[in-house]
Design an enzyme around this catalytic site. Sequence first.
Site, short mmCIF file in Angstrom:
data_model
loop_
_atom_site.label_atom_id
_atom_site.label_comp_id
_atom_site.label_asym_id
_atom_site.label_seq_id
_atom_site.Cartn_x
_atom_site.Cartn_y
_atom_site.Cartn_z
N ASP A 1 24.21 -14.31 -40.93
CA ASP A 1 23.15 -13.29 -41.00
C ASP A 1 23.73 -12.03 -41.64
O ASP A 1 24.96 -11.90 -41.76
CB ASP A 1 22.60 -12.97 -39.60
N GLU B 1 25.05 -12.24 -35.54
CA GLU B 1 26.18 -11.33 -35.34
C GLU B 1 25.79 -9.87 -35.54
O GLU B 1 26.24 -8.98 -34.81
CB GLU B 1 27.33 -11.70 -36.28
N HIS C 1 7.82 27.67 -24.20
CA HIS C 1 7.96 28.64 -25.29
C HIS C 1 9.06 29.63 -24.91
O HIS C 1 9.05 30.19 -23.81
CB HIS C 1 6.61 29.35 -25.44
N THR D 1 10.22 27.70 -31.74
CA THR D 1 10.83 28.41 -30.61
C THR D 1 10.64 27.66 -29.29
O THR D 1 10.36 28.26 -28.25
CB THR D 1 10.22 29.83 -30.49
N SER E 1 34.60 -2.88 -33.06
CA SER E 1 34.55 -4.01 -32.15
C SER E 1 33.95 -5.23 -32.84
O SER E 1 33.03 -5.09 -33.64
CB SER E 1 33.67 -3.68 -30.93
ZN LIG Z 1 30.50 -9.42 -40.18
#
Ligand SMILES: [Zn+2]
Length: 477
Positions: free
Chosen positions: A101, A168, A232, A334, A421
């Site tokens: 993928d 993945e 406000h 504001t 990771s």
């Molecule tokens: Zn990859």
Amino acid sequence: MSSIPAQIPAYIDANAKAFVDRLARAVAIPSISGDVNNRKDVFAMADFLEGELVKLGVSVKRAKLGKQVLDGVELELPDAILGTLGSDKAKKTILLYGHFDVQPALKSDGWDTEPFVLTEDPETGRLIGRGSSDDKGPVLGWLNAIEAYQKSNVEIPVNIKFCFEGMEESGSEGLDELIEAEAKAGGYFHGVDAVCISDNYWLNTRTPALTYGLRGISYYKITIAGPARDLHSGVFGRTVHEPMTDLIALMSKLVTPSGDILVPGVEDLVAPLTEQEKARYVSLDYSVSDVEHSAGAKVALSDDKATVLMGRMRYPSLSLHGIEGAFSAPGAKTVIPAKVSGKFSIRLVPDQTPATVDPLVIAYLKSEFAKLNTKNTLSIENLHGGKPWVADPDHWNYEAAKRATKAVYGRAPDLTREGGSIPVTLTFAESLGVNVLLLPMGRGDDGAHSTNEKLDKSNFLQGSKLLGTYLWEVAKS
Ligand SMILES: [Zn+2]
């Protein structure tokens, strides 16, 4: 034992055009796992890959992974493709993981070419297209290598197990459970001797690398709420406790501008640096200007190469990511936001885990919040977490990859750890109890999740030889 027969790398060179064409066919399938509309393409990509594997004599088993809900739509998760090539008891068995993928890509995101048309730039030799480097190039690299063995009439010296997934880029949903189940006695992966994953990058654009560590992560969302509605500032300024003020005060207590983590105890969990490990960073082919080049500005935290590298590879980092609910549009509204959520994460390294770090973070946030003496409320959520991973870079699996790199590239690889990771790495390491090697094909500037993703043609071809040579060398170990 001898080195790999010369006809195998020669076959890869001689068939470069056919291999690039096959990569083009793979890139043309927009197998974006994160988009409901492309789920059929992820399945089409699985079919394509299965077909190519079957041509090589691989016996393929498609593993169903169940369903998911994406953007309110219930979808079938893409099948994982499991495969077996060879079952000789006298040989080692190596498990190869990759994914088919890709990340989303639109020409309008800023691509110079159509993202799903693999385009070869004759000047640079770059093969440009979504998935070229992440991870269709490396996945097909394994197939190129296997075909080269077969067409050269050279017996592949190991048994191969394949695990290719189509989720993945979307959190590998369903895969951990599959791997854990198949690692058990009688399972598909039982008896595997080592794992090799080609799904990351060299540190730079020059030197091949082997990667033996990844950082983990703990991601937090802290919400501060008070007023029943947005207020406000002309009416309520200096009359009420403002959630945004509290949040900024709290977030400013997490990390210093030079990167030191202020949460007590978090840095104490880091495994001590040994002289041997320090030497690895000093010897890496990398300079501070490399980090500045990839950051696009001279903003490195240190002028010392080893310090910069260790900051990314072996020390934890705490990054502030954003504030949900804050006024962020142009102009000078504001408003006093009634409820704001700060997002930050800590990249974890051994011996930290989410289980040991989270309680420290939560206790610290609560105690610092108490010091604010505010009447607003604080809530803390952990959005996701993953443990860090580190392997022994002197294991025979790594030694084989070092010899293969030497044979193909004529030089020793950099031994790197990544700041990010790849959670499946840890799942393989823990559930199979074997060494896992990350053996990248592409270069550090491939732009994996970015516009104009590319794989240098030389990396595709040399990388295919590298994967093939690794299979040869690992059999000798
Ligand atoms: Zn990859």
